[in-house]
Design a protein around this motif. Structure first.
Motif, PDB file in Angstrom:
ATOM      1  N   THR A 148       0.805  -1.221   0.000  1.00  0.00           N
ATOM      2  CA  THR A 148       0.000   0.000   0.000  1.00  0.00           C
ATOM      3  C   THR A 148       0.838   1.272   0.000  1.00  0.00           C
ATOM      4  OG1 THR A 148      -0.128   0.126   2.410  1.00  0.00           O
ATOM      5  CG2 THR A 148      -1.825  -1.172   1.278  1.00  0.00           C
ATOM      6  N   GLY A 149       2.092   1.185   0.438  1.00  0.00           N
ATOM      7  CA  GLY A 149       2.935   2.367   0.540  1.00  0.00           C
ATOM      8  C   GLY A 149       2.621   3.232   1.744  1.00  0.00           C
ATOM      9  N   LYS A 150       1.736   2.743   2.614  1.00  0.00           N
ATOM     10  CA  LYS A 150       1.357   3.496   3.807  1.00  0.00           C
ATOM     11  C   LYS A 150       2.535   3.594   4.769  1.00  0.00           C
ATOM     12  CE  LYS A 150      -1.767   3.485   7.730  1.00  0.00           C
ATOM     13  NZ  LYS A 150      -2.840   2.796   8.413  1.00  0.00           N
ATOM     14  N   LEU A 151       2.771   4.808   5.281  1.00  0.00           N
ATOM     15  CA  LEU A 151       3.830   5.030   6.253  1.00  0.00           C
ATOM     16  C   LEU A 151       3.432   4.388   7.570  1.00  0.00           C
ATOM     17  CD1 LEU A 151       6.519   6.444   6.951  1.00  0.00           C
ATOM     18  CD2 LEU A 151       5.154   8.437   7.608  1.00  0.00           C
ATOM     19  N   LEU A 152       4.249   3.442   8.033  1.00  0.00           N
ATOM     20  CA  LEU A 152       3.965   2.747   9.289  1.00  0.00           C
ATOM     21  C   LEU A 152       4.689   3.377  10.465  1.00  0.00           C
ATOM     22  CD1 LEU A 152       4.205  -0.942   8.016  1.00  0.00           C
ATOM     23  CD2 LEU A 152       2.150   0.455   8.322  1.00  0.00           C
ATOM     24  N   ARG A 153       5.962   3.754  10.267  1.00  0.00           N
ATOM     25  CA  ARG A 153       6.748   4.372  11.332  1.00  0.00           C
ATOM     26  C   ARG A 153       7.759   5.333  10.733  1.00  0.00           C
ATOM     27  NH1 ARG A 153       7.890  -0.371  15.716  1.00  0.00           N
ATOM     28  NH2 ARG A 153       5.713  -0.711  16.211  1.00  0.00           N
ATOM     29  N   GLU A 154       8.064   6.364  11.495  1.00  0.00           N
ATOM     30  CA  GLU A 154       9.079   7.330  11.112  1.00  0.00           C
ATOM     31  C   GLU A 154       9.971   7.550  12.331  1.00  0.00           C
ATOM     32  OE1 GLU A 154       7.427  10.925   9.615  1.00  0.00           O
ATOM     33  OE2 GLU A 154       9.353  11.711   8.997  1.00  0.00           O
ATOM     34  N   LEU A 155      11.265   7.268  12.181  1.00  0.00           N
ATOM     35  CA  LEU A 155      12.187   7.294  13.309  1.00  0.00           C
ATOM     36  C   LEU A 155      13.403   8.159  12.997  1.00  0.00           C
ATOM     37  CD1 LEU A 155      12.219   3.427  13.639  1.00  0.00           C
ATOM     38  CD2 LEU A 155      10.844   4.961  15.021  1.00  0.00           C
ATOM     39  N   THR A 156      14.050   8.645  14.049  1.00  0.00           N
ATOM     40  CA  THR A 156      15.307   9.374  13.920  1.00  0.00           C
ATOM     41  C   THR A 156      16.358   8.668  14.753  1.00  0.00           C
ATOM     42  OG1 THR A 156      14.146  11.464  13.635  1.00  0.00           O
ATOM     43  CG2 THR A 156      16.462  11.591  14.262  1.00  0.00           C
ATOM     44  N   ILE A 157      17.519   8.413  14.158  1.00  0.00           N
ATOM     45  CA  ILE A 157      18.620   7.789  14.868  1.00  0.00           C
ATOM     46  C   ILE A 157      19.503   8.901  15.424  1.00  0.00           C
ATOM     47  CG2 ILE A 157      20.676   6.349  14.638  1.00  0.00           C
ATOM     48  CD1 ILE A 157      19.191   4.945  12.313  1.00  0.00           C
ATOM     49  N   TYR A 158      19.802   8.829  16.713  1.00  0.00           N
ATOM     50  CA  TYR A 158      20.642   9.821  17.364  1.00  0.00           C
ATOM     51  C   TYR A 158      22.055   9.277  17.496  1.00  0.00           C
ATOM     52  CZ  TYR A 158      16.339  12.228  18.447  1.00  0.00           C
ATOM     53  OH  TYR A 158      15.137  12.878  18.339  1.00  0.00           O
ATOM     54  N   SER A 195      14.089   0.645  22.890  1.00  0.00           N
ATOM     55  CA  SER A 195      12.634   0.629  22.807  1.00  0.00           C
ATOM     56  C   SER A 195      12.006   1.903  23.331  1.00  0.00           C
ATOM     57  CB  SER A 195      12.081  -0.562  23.597  1.00  0.00           C
ATOM     58  OG  SER A 195      12.583  -1.753  23.073  1.00  0.00           O
ATOM     59  N   CYS A 196      12.669   2.579  24.252  1.00  0.00           N
ATOM     60  CA  CYS A 196      12.129   3.807  24.844  1.00  0.00           C
ATOM     61  C   CYS A 196      12.712   5.056  24.214  1.00  0.00           C
ATOM     62  CB  CYS A 196      12.407   3.837  26.340  1.00  0.00           C
ATOM     63  SG  CYS A 196      11.560   2.524  27.209  1.00  0.00           S
ATOM     64  N   ASP A 197      13.823   4.927  23.462  1.00  0.00           N
ATOM     65  CA  ASP A 197      14.510   6.088  22.917  1.00  0.00           C
ATOM     66  C   ASP A 197      14.010   6.505  21.541  1.00  0.00           C
ATOM     67  OD1 ASP A 197      16.042   6.259  25.146  1.00  0.00           O
ATOM     68  OD2 ASP A 197      17.731   5.155  24.299  1.00  0.00           O
ATOM     69  N   ILE A 198      13.119   5.735  20.954  1.00  0.00           N
ATOM     70  CA  ILE A 198      12.640   6.052  19.607  1.00  0.00           C
ATOM     71  C   ILE A 198      11.798   7.322  19.647  1.00  0.00           C
ATOM     72  CG2 ILE A 198      11.164   5.259  17.742  1.00  0.00           C
ATOM     73  CD1 ILE A 198      11.994   2.402  18.474  1.00  0.00           C
ATOM     74  N   THR A 199      12.064   8.221  18.725  1.00  0.00           N
ATOM     75  CA  THR A 199      11.326   9.467  18.629  1.00  0.00           C
ATOM     76  C   THR A 199      10.205   9.309  17.611  1.00  0.00           C
ATOM     77  OG1 THR A 199      13.278  10.746  19.151  1.00  0.00           O
ATOM     78  CG2 THR A 199      11.482  11.913  18.078  1.00  0.00           C
ATOM     79  N   TRP A 200       8.983   9.445  18.043  1.00  0.00           N
ATOM     80  CA  TRP A 200       7.826   9.360  17.156  1.00  0.00           C
ATOM     81  C   TRP A 200       7.482  10.759  16.691  1.00  0.00           C
ATOM     82  CZ3 TRP A 200       6.279   4.591  15.890  1.00  0.00           C
ATOM     83  CH2 TRP A 200       6.728   3.564  16.685  1.00  0.00           C
ATOM     84  N   ARG A 201       7.190  10.914  15.405  1.00  0.00           N
ATOM     85  CA  ARG A 201       6.887  12.233  14.875  1.00  0.00           C
ATOM     86  C   ARG A 201       5.486  12.274  14.295  1.00  0.00           C
ATOM     87  NH1 ARG A 201      11.799  13.912  11.189  1.00  0.00           N
ATOM     88  NH2 ARG A 201      12.320  11.750  11.076  1.00  0.00           N
ATOM     89  N   GLY A 202       4.507  12.082  15.124  1.00  0.00           N
ATOM     90  CA  GLY A 202       3.118  12.276  14.722  1.00  0.00           C
ATOM     91  C   GLY A 202       2.576  11.298  13.693  1.00  0.00           C
ATOM     92  N   VAL A 203       3.111  10.115  13.606  1.00  0.00           N
ATOM     93  CA  VAL A 203       2.618   9.128  12.652  1.00  0.00           C
ATOM     94  C   VAL A 203       1.531   8.319  13.327  1.00  0.00           C
ATOM     95  CG1 VAL A 203       3.205   7.138  11.232  1.00  0.00           C
ATOM     96  CG2 VAL A 203       4.830   9.031  11.474  1.00  0.00           C
TER      97      VAL A 203
END
Length: 63
Positions: free
Chosen positions: A17-27, A51-59
């Motif tokens: 489907t091409g649907k965005l499931l997750r968007e993450l930033t690596i620090y 597991s706790c450090d992942i930054t979610w950006r409104g997805v």
């Protein structure tokens, strides 16, 4: 699933489907490879630090 990586930004999209499931930033300042396993992680469930450090950006993953 397809993983798209651009520099420090990672996106996970559904292969059909091409649907965005997750968007993450690596620090780069974080150590995502722990030296030893913790008894209880910072989330209180025994999870590793990443597991706790992942930054979610409104997805919205509920739809």
């Amino acid at each position: 699933m397809i993983t798209l990586v651009a520099d420090l930004d990672v996106r996970i999209v559904h292969a059909i489907t091409g649907k965005l499931l997750r968007e993450l930033t690596i620090y780069t300042t974080r150590d995502y490879q722990p030296q030893k396993r913790q008894q209880a992680g910072p989330c209180g469930s025994g999870l590793l630090l990443m597991s706790c450090d992942i930054t979610w950006r409104g997805v919205d993953t509920t739809a």
